[in-house]
Design a protein around this motif. Structure first.
Motif, PDB file in Angstrom:
ATOM      1  N   TYR A   1      53.253  45.322  25.955  1.00  0.00           N
ATOM      2  CA  TYR A   1      52.599  44.279  26.749  1.00  0.00           C
ATOM      3  C   TYR A   1      51.520  43.527  25.795  1.00  0.00           C
ATOM      4  CZ  TYR A   1      50.916  41.981  30.866  1.00  0.00           C
ATOM      5  OH  TYR A   1      50.422  40.913  31.843  1.00  0.00           O
ATOM      6  N   LYS A   2      51.246  44.257  24.522  1.00  0.00           N
ATOM      7  CA  LYS A   2      50.341  43.541  23.719  1.00  0.00           C
ATOM      8  C   LYS A   2      48.848  43.778  23.831  1.00  0.00           C
ATOM      9  CE  LYS A   2      53.649  42.905  20.727  1.00  0.00           C
ATOM     10  NZ  LYS A   2      54.082  43.989  19.976  1.00  0.00           N
ATOM     11  N   THR A   3      48.531  43.983  25.030  1.00  0.00           N
ATOM     12  CA  THR A   3      46.807  44.027  25.472  1.00  0.00           C
ATOM     13  C   THR A   3      46.933  44.939  26.635  1.00  0.00           C
ATOM     14  OG1 THR A   3      46.998  42.367  27.236  1.00  0.00           O
ATOM     15  CG2 THR A   3      46.516  41.375  25.161  1.00  0.00           C
ATOM     16  N   PRO A   4      45.798  45.289  26.957  1.00  0.00           N
ATOM     17  CA  PRO A   4      45.699  46.074  28.286  1.00  0.00           C
ATOM     18  C   PRO A   4      46.173  45.226  29.436  1.00  0.00           C
ATOM     19  CG  PRO A   4      43.771  46.507  27.059  1.00  0.00           C
ATOM     20  CD  PRO A   4      44.619  45.366  26.245  1.00  0.00           C
ATOM     21  N   GLY A   5      46.731  45.823  30.413  1.00  0.00           N
ATOM     22  CA  GLY A   5      47.311  45.201  31.613  1.00  0.00           C
ATOM     23  C   GLY A   5      47.729  46.339  32.906  1.00  0.00           C
ATOM     24  N   VAL A   6      48.257  45.552  33.745  1.00  0.00           N
ATOM     25  CA  VAL A   6      48.443  46.233  34.971  1.00  0.00           C
ATOM     26  C   VAL A   6      49.852  47.230  34.713  1.00  0.00           C
ATOM     27  CG1 VAL A   6      49.184  46.398  37.330  1.00  0.00           C
ATOM     28  CG2 VAL A   6      47.471  44.827  36.529  1.00  0.00           C
ATOM     29  N   GLN A   7      49.738  48.428  34.863  1.00  0.00           N
ATOM     30  CA  GLN A   7      50.912  49.439  34.597  1.00  0.00           C
ATOM     31  C   GLN A   7      51.841  49.787  35.865  1.00  0.00           C
ATOM     32  OE1 GLN A   7      50.520  53.452  35.299  1.00  0.00           O
ATOM     33  NE2 GLN A   7      51.431  54.154  33.215  1.00  0.00           N
ATOM     34  N   HIS A   8      51.163  49.803  37.062  1.00  0.00           N
ATOM     35  CA  HIS A   8      51.925  49.845  38.120  1.00  0.00           C
ATOM     36  C   HIS A   8      51.071  49.545  39.653  1.00  0.00           C
ATOM     37  CE1 HIS A   8      50.745  54.325  38.433  1.00  0.00           C
ATOM     38  NE2 HIS A   8      50.715  54.177  39.970  1.00  0.00           N
ATOM     39  N   ILE A   9      51.721  48.968  40.675  1.00  0.00           N
ATOM     40  CA  ILE A   9      51.518  48.723  41.721  1.00  0.00           C
ATOM     41  C   ILE A   9      52.024  49.722  42.759  1.00  0.00           C
ATOM     42  CG2 ILE A   9      51.161  47.014  43.634  1.00  0.00           C
ATOM     43  CD1 ILE A   9      51.649  44.975  41.365  1.00  0.00           C
ATOM     44  N   ALA A  10      51.172  50.303  43.574  1.00  0.00           N
ATOM     45  CA  ALA A  10      51.456  51.465  44.434  1.00  0.00           C
ATOM     46  C   ALA A  10      51.497  50.688  45.800  1.00  0.00           C
ATOM     47  CB  ALA A  10      50.672  52.760  44.131  1.00  0.00           C
ATOM     48  N   MET A  11      52.637  50.745  46.269  1.00  0.00           N
ATOM     49  CA  MET A  11      52.724  50.084  47.814  1.00  0.00           C
ATOM     50  C   MET A  11      53.006  51.388  48.809  1.00  0.00           C
ATOM     51  SD  MET A  11      54.487  46.450  46.756  1.00  0.00           S
ATOM     52  CE  MET A  11      55.949  47.512  46.079  1.00  0.00           C
ATOM     53  N   ALA A  12      52.214  51.154  50.092  1.00  0.00           N
ATOM     54  CA  ALA A  12      52.167  52.263  50.978  1.00  0.00           C
ATOM     55  C   ALA A  12      53.283  51.869  51.940  1.00  0.00           C
ATOM     56  CB  ALA A  12      50.935  52.642  51.674  1.00  0.00           C
ATOM     57  N   THR A  13      54.109  52.833  52.613  1.00  0.00           N
ATOM     58  CA  THR A  13      54.757  52.986  53.741  1.00  0.00           C
ATOM     59  C   THR A  13      54.323  53.927  54.922  1.00  0.00           C
ATOM     60  OG1 THR A  13      57.136  53.233  54.332  1.00  0.00           O
ATOM     61  CG2 THR A  13      56.400  54.253  52.571  1.00  0.00           C
ATOM     62  N   ASP A  14      54.843  53.967  56.015  1.00  0.00           N
ATOM     63  CA  ASP A  14      54.741  54.743  57.061  1.00  0.00           C
ATOM     64  C   ASP A  14      55.884  55.768  57.266  1.00  0.00           C
ATOM     65  OD1 ASP A  14      52.244  53.575  57.831  1.00  0.00           O
ATOM     66  OD2 ASP A  14      53.156  52.276  59.391  1.00  0.00           O
ATOM     67  N   ASN A  15      56.980  55.372  56.480  1.00  0.00           N
ATOM     68  CA  ASN A  15      58.278  56.188  56.472  1.00  0.00           C
ATOM     69  C   ASN A  15      58.746  56.132  55.370  1.00  0.00           C
ATOM     70  OD1 ASN A  15      60.643  57.411  56.808  1.00  0.00           O
ATOM     71  ND2 ASN A  15      60.635  56.690  58.946  1.00  0.00           N
ATOM     72  N   ILE A  16      58.456  56.897  54.434  1.00  0.00           N
ATOM     73  CA  ILE A  16      59.078  56.921  52.884  1.00  0.00           C
ATOM     74  C   ILE A  16      60.446  57.101  52.880  1.00  0.00           C
ATOM     75  CG2 ILE A  16      58.531  59.169  52.006  1.00  0.00           C
ATOM     76  CD1 ILE A  16      57.035  57.818  49.472  1.00  0.00           C
TER      77      ILE A  16
ATOM     78  N   GLY B   1      45.608  50.287  35.805  1.00  0.00           N
ATOM     79  CA  GLY B   1      45.531  49.191  34.481  1.00  0.00           C
ATOM     80  C   GLY B   1      45.542  50.442  33.460  1.00  0.00           C
ATOM     81  N   ASN B   2      46.314  49.806  32.483  1.00  0.00           N
ATOM     82  CA  ASN B   2      46.563  50.606  30.989  1.00  0.00           C
ATOM     83  C   ASN B   2      45.516  49.955  30.222  1.00  0.00           C
ATOM     84  OD1 ASN B   2      48.365  52.640  31.764  1.00  0.00           O
ATOM     85  ND2 ASN B   2      50.079  51.601  30.950  1.00  0.00           N
ATOM     86  N   VAL B   3      44.520  50.661  29.627  1.00  0.00           N
ATOM     87  CA  VAL B   3      43.881  50.088  28.689  1.00  0.00           C
ATOM     88  C   VAL B   3      43.958  50.882  27.184  1.00  0.00           C
ATOM     89  CG1 VAL B   3      41.993  49.351  30.216  1.00  0.00           C
ATOM     90  CG2 VAL B   3      42.020  51.652  29.357  1.00  0.00           C
ATOM     91  N   GLY B   4      43.227  50.450  26.227  1.00  0.00           N
ATOM     92  CA  GLY B   4      43.612  51.257  24.906  1.00  0.00           C
ATOM     93  C   GLY B   4      42.602  52.508  24.683  1.00  0.00           C
ATOM     94  N   TRP B   5      42.999  52.940  23.316  1.00  0.00           N
ATOM     95  CA  TRP B   5      42.286  54.103  23.243  1.00  0.00           C
ATOM     96  C   TRP B   5      40.798  54.130  23.177  1.00  0.00           C
ATOM     97  CZ3 TRP B   5      44.967  58.340  21.750  1.00  0.00           C
ATOM     98  CH2 TRP B   5      46.462  58.246  21.427  1.00  0.00           C
TER      99      TRP B   5
ATOM    100  N   THR C   1      39.143  41.122  33.683  1.00  0.00           N
ATOM    101  CA  THR C   1      39.008  42.361  33.651  1.00  0.00           C
ATOM    102  C   THR C   1      39.772  42.947  32.268  1.00  0.00           C
ATOM    103  OG1 THR C   1      39.367  44.574  34.595  1.00  0.00           O
ATOM    104  CG2 THR C   1      40.841  42.706  35.093  1.00  0.00           C
ATOM    105  N   TYR C   2      40.485  43.885  32.434  1.00  0.00           N
ATOM    106  CA  TYR C   2      40.974  44.586  31.082  1.00  0.00           C
ATOM    107  C   TYR C   2      41.973  43.535  30.791  1.00  0.00           C
ATOM    108  CZ  TYR C   2      43.673  46.303  34.887  1.00  0.00           C
ATOM    109  OH  TYR C   2      44.339  46.378  36.067  1.00  0.00           O
ATOM    110  N   GLY C   3      42.064  43.424  29.017  1.00  0.00           N
ATOM    111  CA  GLY C   3      43.288  42.400  28.551  1.00  0.00           C
ATOM    112  C   GLY C   3      42.931  41.050  29.186  1.00  0.00           C
ATOM    113  N   GLU C   4      43.947  40.376  29.523  1.00  0.00           N
ATOM    114  CA  GLU C   4      44.055  39.040  29.802  1.00  0.00           C
ATOM    115  C   GLU C   4      44.185  39.029  31.359  1.00  0.00           C
ATOM    116  OE1 GLU C   4      46.085  36.063  27.997  1.00  0.00           O
ATOM    117  OE2 GLU C   4      46.482  37.291  26.081  1.00  0.00           O
ATOM    118  N   THR C   5      44.049  40.057  31.881  1.00  0.00           N
ATOM    119  CA  THR C   5      44.322  40.048  33.529  1.00  0.00           C
ATOM    120  C   THR C   5      42.872  39.677  34.112  1.00  0.00           C
ATOM    121  OG1 THR C   5      45.500  42.324  32.988  1.00  0.00           O
ATOM    122  CG2 THR C   5      44.708  41.677  35.259  1.00  0.00           C
ATOM    123  N   VAL C   6      42.979  39.017  35.034  1.00  0.00           N
ATOM    124  CA  VAL C   6      41.707  38.470  35.906  1.00  0.00           C
ATOM    125  C   VAL C   6      41.696  39.016  37.260  1.00  0.00           C
ATOM    126  CG1 VAL C   6      41.615  36.466  34.535  1.00  0.00           C
ATOM    127  CG2 VAL C   6      43.008  36.311  36.808  1.00  0.00           C
TER     128      VAL C   6
END
Ligand code: FE2
Length: 377
Positions: free
Chosen positions: A259-274, A186-190, A141-146
């Protein structure tokens, strides 16, 4: 009369060629997996469930399999300098290499996507051990991410062939109530956002979920644009960000600089009681972004009635946003590497299916304070 039928049929066909059951695992390439796995167990609350490395007959790398709820992370480190993973880490630092997708037919998923123009990363292969067989194949997918397609219907082992189970329960784990991966950004370029939205729509059969323009997501200094794509059954949500022009350097540009290429910026994880989850994670040493207490002054006026006590949210720095369907609570960590790249989000949804647009301003001002501290604004 015929036209709507045709278009319905087309949507159905497009939506059907890549059925995905969910995210199978997210694999990080890291410089020292033995130390990193302690962070994921002690601070983030994951349990170590399986391992592969020298002790299990793998000579060139070591991998730790960590689980919490239905979230599965893999931390992999190379054991030799000539390994392609060593080059990946030299260039990008620690980061996400693989957002692996759980499918019923991995070879078909590979064929359907490469036929539509996906670039192959790793060719289709079947792996076997005493627990059965797993089929895998990967595309870029974007950058070197698969994206690796994982077919595990004929497998009963702890993770994949070659991995050894670790005795359970994991006494070093401090679970925090994280349940599922809500979305992966994912963060990608301009000017690349639409290219990758098109990739997910055309090559993977996803559809556009939400659209924010740069007026929605901008502060005095920096800006970004974001579109969210989702798969046929809606279980997978991938927001794609690109930098936008602002007075100062966009947070997406800062990411790309490091990071030098596009890549994963953040992973959101869900909870039932934040409240419980974030209190626990804070006690365990996770660094969250700071939000000024003024954010809470008019919170109820902005979001209406909510179940959670505002003073507790304020104490922990949890943000709230509402849309037509309900509300959500969310909080963001600081980057979890020395390079300002990957970070995590903890989210609890109470009806809302969006991503916290109303918090972007408060949030980005907080991110920019951090950028300024790093000399990158
Ligand atoms: Fe998010």
């Amino acid at each position: 009369m015929t036209k709507p039928q045709e278009s319905t049929e087309k949507i159905k066909t497009v939506g059907d060629f890549l059925p995905i059951n969910g995210i199978d695992y997210i694999e990080f390439y890291v410089g020292n997996a033995r130390q990193a796995q302690h962070f994921y167990r002690h601070v983030l609350g994951f349990s170590l469930v399986a391992y592969a490395g020298l002790e299990t007959g793998i000579r060139d790398r070591a991998s730790y399999i960590l689980e919490q709820g239905k979230i599965r992370f893999v931390l992999t480190t190379p054991l030799i300098p000539e390994h392609p993973i060593s080059e990946h880490i030299r260039l990008h630092g620690d980061g996400v290499k693989d957002i692996a997708l759980w499918v019923d037919d991995a070879f078909r998923a590979f064929e359907e996507t490469t036929k539509r123009g996906a670039k192959a990363a790793w060719e289709p292969l079947a792996f076997r051990d005493e627990w059965g067989e797993v089929k895998k194949a990967s595309i870029f997918t974007y950058g070197e991410t698969v994206h690796t397609f994982v077919e595990r219907k004929n497998y009963k082992g702890p993770f994949l062939p070659g991995y050894k189970a670790v005795p359970q329960p994991d006494k070093l784990s401090r679970p925090a109530g994280l349940k599922i991966v809500d979305h992966v950004v994912g963060n990608v370029g301009w000017n690349e956002m639409n290219k990758f939205v098109d990739f997910y729509e055309r090559i993977m059969g996803f559809r556009l979920f939400k659209h924010f323009d740069d007026k929605d997501i901008s502060t005095e200094y920096s800006a970004l644009m974001s579109k969210v794509v989702t798969n046929g059954n809606g279980r997978i949500k991938f927001p794609i960000n690109e930098p936008a022009e602002g007075k100062r350097k966009s947070q997406i540009e800062e990411y790309l600089d490091y990071y030098k290429t596009p890549g994963v910026q953040h992973i959101a994880m869900a909870t039932d009681n934040i409240i419980d989850t974030v209190a626990k994670l804070t006690t365990q040493g996770l660094d969250f972004l700071y939000v000024p207490t003024t954010y809470y002054d008019d919170l109820q006026k902005r979001v209406g009635k909510i179940d959670e006590p505002v003073d507790q949210l304020a104490k922990l720095g949890i943000l709230v946003d509402r849309d037509d369907e309900g509300y959500l609570l969310q909080i963001f960590t600081k980057p979890v590497e020395d390079r300002p790249t990957l970070f995590f989000e903890v989210i609890q949804r109470k009806g809302s299916k969006s991503f916290g647009k109303g918090n972007f301003k408060a949030l980005f001002e907080s991110i920019e304070r951090e950028q300024a501290r790093r000399g990158n604004l």
